[in-house]
Scaffold this motif. Structure first.
Motif, PDB file in Angstrom:
ATOM      1  N   LYS A   1      59.193  46.961   8.009  1.00 26.96           N
ATOM      2  CA  LYS A   1      59.367  47.016   9.464  1.00 26.96           C
ATOM      3  C   LYS A   1      60.606  46.260   9.933  1.00 26.96           C
ATOM      4  CE  LYS A   1      55.638  49.378  10.229  1.00 26.96           C
ATOM      5  NZ  LYS A   1      55.741  50.779  10.707  1.00 26.96           N
TER       6      LYS A   1
ATOM      7  N   LYS B   1      64.151  49.794  17.168  1.00 23.17           N
ATOM      8  CA  LYS B   1      63.225  50.009  16.050  1.00 23.17           C
ATOM      9  C   LYS B   1      61.802  49.571  16.389  1.00 23.17           C
ATOM     10  CE  LYS B   1      66.142  51.467  12.872  1.00 23.17           C
ATOM     11  NZ  LYS B   1      66.012  52.775  12.187  1.00 23.17           N
TER      12      LYS B   1
ATOM     13  N   ASN C   1      60.632  46.546  16.767  1.00 23.27           N
ATOM     14  CA  ASN C   1      60.212  45.426  15.927  1.00 23.27           C
ATOM     15  C   ASN C   1      59.925  44.193  16.775  1.00 23.27           C
ATOM     16  OD1 ASN C   1      60.679  47.060  13.786  1.00 23.27           O
ATOM     17  ND2 ASN C   1      62.354  45.889  12.914  1.00 23.27           N
TER      18      ASN C   1
END
Length: 601
Positions: free
Chosen positions: A268, A442, A444
């Motif tokens: 991740k 992303k 994250n």
């Protein structure tokens, strides 16, 4: 048995010619297969079929095999034997993935339309032409492009796909990419090696990926050997990868990647891009100038051809009359014309103006890199391939190449995109913001930390800016050495303000180490007298004597949940609030913003 005994010969006088001929005639070759993997999912796309000679012989390696074949003028015979052994071996393993087979444009043309591997032959092996990828391994700049395109089209029409090998090496892979529009391009391993620490290679690969996005081509990164390299190319959205990290060439194609590396494709976190040098001042294009030879309109095509033949690095020749450039002759157009039947005989004695570009790109040496780049992007693509003529007061002074311009623009883009603080050389506002936006994109979760020195201005006033700079450099070095370089980003936005963007799970432990280390080291920058009293006593702006304790570091940390933040602007605002709260605490301290999770983790 006679062939086997010949292979076992160990004497220096071993007959490579005889061995090679026996290898080709008896097809005593072996295939090994290296997986090509989808970098986002970890699923195997296919395998590259690689060839090996008989074991325990001097011709075991493909380099030795093809070197001998070139000497014996049997390169295409060896390619055909290698290709057939590779396909037949692959078919025996009943693998349903794609098979990438290497073939040079020269041999592809020599065998002609569907004569190298016919559909009937492929289907007799139980293979589907749609799973066959012809990987062009260019080795010479003299093949006939027009004939190559016809042969390629004939294979494509029955289902074959095309890949270009070793992009960045060879003579004209960029031209082949532009005109063949292959389904895949392979970036040479030179540009992948240490990409995690080389900003120029990073920018090169990033530029290639941008071109691929605009041309419906999938990029394969070759030579991936480390987890750090894989992390970078994954974050660049490269489609596929190949290399020793993912699988060595083996006799039987693997069906699944090793469980030990499966996690690399599902991680991740995002990688931290390598830092580049500080921004360079923009100048004119004279640094791109190459003192290239020129010809006149009286020069014949034969004479120009000889010039190209005698200098393989010469890609364009300007035509100049009385110092004024009137045209440009491209190596590719000249060779394309002369390899066709009777063209050399018909036109060799004619003026070179018959093959010149009458409207070349001509620019004055005072033009800037970006002006030239903008100009080229508005013109036909061949100007980038052929290069441009540089003049001074309209008189010819030299040539510039599209490759050199792209390299220079890339270097400038690196500098422009990654402003670095001149004191600590840590990334500044632009790369900090870019990194935060990459994390948000992303989706994250990460920790954003604003680090600010307390009582630094009084120290700077008392000891001078040189001593103050040493303290700032110490802080920057401490931050950089205390984080996980693959997961955590360190930036310096100016003065005594630093930024940490942390993905590491033990980020809090690292921050506490930073605080304890600075608590121990910073007092050593004070005089012995000031160390005894725990700080300095100086007059403030009103002339009143004031005591200031040792300089300490305050860290304001915010847990960034992407759903709660839209951009780096909001992250920056949240960090600033947390930093102010941290500065309310005496001494070296860390404050956790608790709006999103109360335990600070």
């Amino acid at each position: 048995m006679q062939l086997l005994r010949l292979f076992e010969t160990k004497s220096p006088e071993i007959n490579h010619s005889r061995i090679l001929n026996d290898i080709i005639d008896h097809q005593t070759l072996a295939s090994v297969f290296q997986p090509i993997i989808n970098i986002q999912s970890g699923i195997i796309l296919g395998h590259e079929g690689l060839i090996r000679g008989p074991e325990n012989t001097d011709l075991y390696s493909p380099q030795s095999l093809f070197k001998s074949a070139k000497i014996e003028n049997r390169v295409c015979d060896l390619e055909l034997a290698s290709l057939r052994v590779g396909l037949e071996t692959f078919a025996k393993h009943e693998c349903t993935n794609k098979i990438f087979v290497n073939v040079s444009p020269e041999c592809l043309q020599e065998f002609g339309h569907n004569k190298l591997i016919s559909v009937d032959y492929i289907e007799s092996l139980g293979l589907n032409p749609k799973n066959i990828v012809l990987e062009l391994t260019e080795s010479s700049p003299t093949f006939d492009y027009s004939e190559l395109y016809k042969v390629i089209d004939s294979y494509r029409n029955v289902g074959f796909q095309i890949a270009l090998d070793d992009l960045g090496e060879g003579y004209s892979t960029l031209r082949l990419w532009s005109e063949l529009r292959p389904e895949y391009v392979k970036i040479d391993k030179h540009f992948i090696h240490s990409i995690n620490s080389d900003p120029v290679r990073l920018q090169f690969v990033k530029s290639i990926q941008q071109i691929a996005d605009n041309s419906s081509t999938k990029v394969i990164a070759e030579g991936v050997e480390t987890e750090a390299e894989l992390a970078i190319i994954r974050d660049l959205n490269i489609a596929y990868c190949q290399g020793y990290l993912l699988g060595y060439p083996v006799p039987e194609p693997i069906q699944h990647i090793n469980e030990n590396i499966q996690h690399l494709f599902t991680r991740k976190t995002i990688s931290v891009f390598p830092k580049a040098s500080a921004t360079e001042r923009q100048g004119n294009i004279l640094k791109l100038l190459e003192k290239a030879p020129f010809v006149t309109q009286a020069t014949t095509n034969d004479e120009v051809y000889v010039m190209f033949e005698s200098n393989e690095k010469l890609f364009s020749i300007p035509v100049v009359e009385n110092g004024i450039p009137v045209g440009l002759i491209s190596r590719f157009s000249m060779i394309d014309s002369f390899v066709r039947p009777f063209r050399k005989e018909l036109y060799g004695k004619h003026s070179c103006t018959e093959f010149m570009d009458t409207k070349p790109l001509i620019v004055d040496g005072s033009i800037t890199y970006h002006e030239l780049s903008d100009l080229i992007t508005q013109m036909e693509p061949h100007h980038l391939t052929n290069g441009f003529i540089i003049t001074e007061n309209e008189k010819y002074i030299g040539l510039g190449s599209g490759h050199a311009l792209l390299r220079k623009i890339t270097e400038m883009q690196i500098s422009a995109a990654r402003y670095a603080n001149p004191l600590t050389l840590l990334p500044g506002n632009v790369p900090i913001n870019e990194h935060i936006d990459r994390l948000l994109e992303k989706k994250n979760t990460f920790w954003a930390c604003y680090c600010d020195l307390d009582n630094f201005k009084p120290f700077n006033d008392a000891y001078g800016f040189r001593q103050g700079d040493l303290v700032l450099q110490l802080v920057g070095e401490t931050l950089a050495k205390s984080v996980d370089v693959n997961l955590d980003f360190v930036g310096h936005i100016g003065g005594d303000d630093f930024i940490l963007i942390c993905q590491s799970t033990n980020w809090e432990e690292r921050c506490n180490f930073i605080l304890s280390h600075l608590e121990e080291v910073i007092p050593t920058f004070y005089s012995e007298e000031d160390r005894k009293i725990g700080g300095i006593e100086i007059d403030d702006r009103q002339g009143k004597s004031t005591f200031y304790p040792f300089s300490t570091l305050s860290i304001g940390a915010v847990k960034i949940v992407p759903e709660e933040f839209a951009s780096h602007y909001e992250v920056s605002a949240a960090m600033t609030v947390a930093k102010k709260e941290a500065k309310r605490i005496n001494g070296n301290s860390i404050f956790y913003e608790r709006r999103f999770r109360g335990d600070g983790h």
